[in-house]
Design a protein around this motif. Structure first.
Motif, short mmCIF file in Angstrom:
data_model
loop_
_atom_site.label_atom_id
_atom_site.label_comp_id
_atom_site.label_asym_id
_atom_site.label_seq_id
_atom_site.Cartn_x
_atom_site.Cartn_y
_atom_site.Cartn_z
N MET A 17 62.81 43.93 34.90
CA MET A 17 61.98 42.97 35.66
C MET A 17 60.87 43.96 36.72
SD MET A 17 63.67 41.08 39.29
CE MET A 17 62.54 40.14 40.32
N SER A 18 59.92 43.26 36.39
CA SER A 18 58.63 44.03 37.30
C SER A 18 58.39 43.18 38.64
CB SER A 18 57.37 44.03 36.31
OG SER A 18 56.44 44.77 37.07
N VAL A 19 58.51 43.73 39.70
CA VAL A 19 58.13 43.05 40.76
C VAL A 19 56.59 43.06 41.40
CG1 VAL A 19 58.71 42.57 43.35
CG2 VAL A 19 60.41 43.29 41.83
N ARG A 20 55.98 42.02 41.24
CA ARG A 20 54.48 42.17 41.71
C ARG A 20 54.31 41.60 43.20
NH1 ARG A 20 53.25 37.39 37.48
NH2 ARG A 20 55.16 36.89 38.45
N VAL A 21 53.76 42.95 43.95
CA VAL A 21 53.58 42.97 45.44
C VAL A 21 52.27 42.88 45.81
CG1 VAL A 21 54.45 44.24 47.60
CG2 VAL A 21 55.80 44.24 45.61
N ALA A 22 51.83 41.82 46.57
CA ALA A 22 50.56 41.78 47.15
C ALA A 22 50.55 42.15 48.44
CB ALA A 22 49.94 40.20 46.93
N VAL A 23 49.36 43.03 48.66
CA VAL A 23 49.49 43.55 50.00
C VAL A 23 48.18 43.13 50.60
CG1 VAL A 23 49.53 45.52 51.45
CG2 VAL A 23 50.84 45.47 49.12
N VAL A 24 48.11 42.48 51.88
CA VAL A 24 46.80 42.18 52.50
C VAL A 24 46.54 42.82 53.64
CG1 VAL A 24 45.54 40.17 53.53
CG2 VAL A 24 47.04 39.67 51.37
N SER A 25 45.60 43.67 53.88
CA SER A 25 45.14 44.28 55.11
C SER A 25 44.01 43.99 55.66
CB SER A 25 45.29 45.91 54.53
OG SER A 25 44.73 46.46 55.66
N ALA A 26 44.02 43.69 56.83
CA ALA A 26 42.88 43.12 57.68
C ALA A 26 42.28 44.11 58.50
CB ALA A 26 43.19 41.73 58.45
N GLY A 27 42.30 45.38 58.34
CA GLY A 27 41.74 46.44 59.32
C GLY A 27 40.16 46.56 59.15
N LEU A 28 39.40 46.49 60.19
CA LEU A 28 37.83 46.57 60.02
C LEU A 28 37.51 47.78 60.00
CD1 LEU A 28 37.46 43.88 62.85
CD2 LEU A 28 37.63 43.56 60.32
N VAL A 69 50.32 27.33 43.44
CA VAL A 69 49.07 27.16 42.68
C VAL A 69 47.95 28.09 43.57
CG1 VAL A 69 49.33 25.08 41.67
CG2 VAL A 69 48.24 25.18 44.02
N SER A 70 46.83 28.65 43.10
CA SER A 70 45.89 29.32 43.84
C SER A 70 44.91 28.53 44.54
CB SER A 70 45.21 30.39 42.73
OG SER A 70 44.36 29.76 41.98
N GLY A 71 44.53 27.30 43.98
CA GLY A 71 43.75 26.59 44.47
C GLY A 71 42.11 26.62 43.61
N ASN A 72 42.31 27.38 42.58
CA ASN A 72 41.27 27.80 41.93
C ASN A 72 40.98 26.55 40.73
OD1 ASN A 72 40.81 30.02 43.30
ND2 ASN A 72 41.66 31.39 42.01
N ALA A 101 38.34 34.08 44.50
CA ALA A 101 39.40 33.38 43.59
C ALA A 101 39.99 34.51 42.92
CB ALA A 101 38.29 32.76 42.55
N ALA A 102 39.48 35.59 42.77
CA ALA A 102 40.51 36.47 42.23
C ALA A 102 41.56 36.93 43.03
CB ALA A 102 39.63 37.94 42.02
N ALA A 103 41.18 37.06 44.48
CA ALA A 103 42.37 37.48 45.37
C ALA A 103 43.47 36.35 45.71
CB ALA A 103 41.63 37.49 46.93
N PHE A 134 46.57 46.06 46.23
CA PHE A 134 46.07 45.69 47.83
C PHE A 134 44.88 44.75 47.67
CE2 PHE A 134 48.45 49.61 48.32
CZ PHE A 134 48.65 49.50 49.83
N ILE A 135 44.82 43.99 48.70
CA ILE A 135 43.67 43.03 49.09
C ILE A 135 43.02 43.64 50.30
CG2 ILE A 135 42.77 40.71 49.57
CD1 ILE A 135 44.96 39.78 47.82
N GLU A 136 42.03 44.21 50.25
CA GLU A 136 41.37 44.71 51.61
C GLU A 136 40.38 43.76 52.17
OE1 GLU A 136 41.42 46.90 54.60
OE2 GLU A 136 42.42 48.09 52.97
#
Length: 222
Positions: A1-12, A200-203, A69-71, A44-46
């Motif tokens: 099992m591979s766990v996909r982890v999305a990490v969103v960082s909102a630092g400026l 769904v992604s909405g895309n 869309a990719a994010a 990571f999503i920066e």
């Protein structure tokens, strides 16, 4: 099992304490997954890099740019989410809110989530419970009990269990436990796909109805 982890960082800023905290949490999650004999795929999503793209998406009626869309696809396919924002005026940043505003409401449904926040002082720690949890509850995410708040003084401190490192480990453990339970559910004791709202992604664009269908039953009078 591979766990996909999305990490969103909102630092400026760069470097950013929000990014530093997000990396600490992501590393702890990866370690917890590995300890259970599985592999973690962290992406990571920066948001700092998406600021202009998000603004464009917002002012064009929600039509996503390719980067947005990719994010959105990353989050729609993630098994878990780590979301970290700096604290601005007792809440998450506007950039953080803008990103989650452009998601489909079902993108994060039932996704185990860790919320994290940074600020200059520990007096802002309630941002986790009074701002971030309500946002992700609205999005139907499964927010783990332990949120991770880090003030400036927390960085560079020791690894004492009562400190930042302990909170990070606890939140990571709760997240991975939720993910593993969802992945090993016993057949017959979970709802079927037909009973659940699909993420769904909405895309994806639905089929456009033709004019005959749109005007069906219209008598032609105003």
């Amino acid at each position: 099992m591979s766990v996909r982890v999305a990490v969103v960082s909102a630092g400026l800023s760069q470097p950013s304490t929000s990014r530093m905290l997000a990396e600490q949490i992501a590393n702890a999650v990866s370690a917890q997954v590995s300890a259970r004999g599985e592999a973690a795929e962290v992406e990571f999503i920066e948001l700092r890099e998406l600021a202009q793209e998000l603004a464009t998406t917002m002012v064009t009626g929600g039509l996503p740019t390719p980067a947005v869309a990719a994010a959105r696809d990353v989050l729609a396919n993630a098994d878990a989410l780590v979301a970290v924002s700096p604290t601005f005026t007792a809440s998450y940043s506007g950039l953080f809110k803008m990103f989650f505003d452009v998601l489909d409401p079902d993108t994060l449904r039932n996704v185990p989530t860790i919320v994290g926040a940074t600020a200059g002082t520990a007096r802002h720690s309630l941002v986790l419970d009074f701002a971030m949890r309500p946002l992700f509850t609205y999005l139907h995410a499964l927010v783990v009990p332990t949120g991770v708040f880090a003030a400036t003084e927390d960085f560079g401190g020791g690894a004492d269990g009562a400190g930042l490192a302990g909170r990070v480990r606890q939140a990571a453990s709760e997240l991975v436990t939720q993910v593993m339970q969802a992945g090993s559910a016993v057949g017959g004791f979970v709802q079927s796909d037909a009973d659940l709202t699909r993420r769904v992604s909405g895309n994806q664009l639905g089929a456009t109805p033709d004019f005959a269908s749109l005007l069906k039953g219209h008598a032609g009078s105003l």
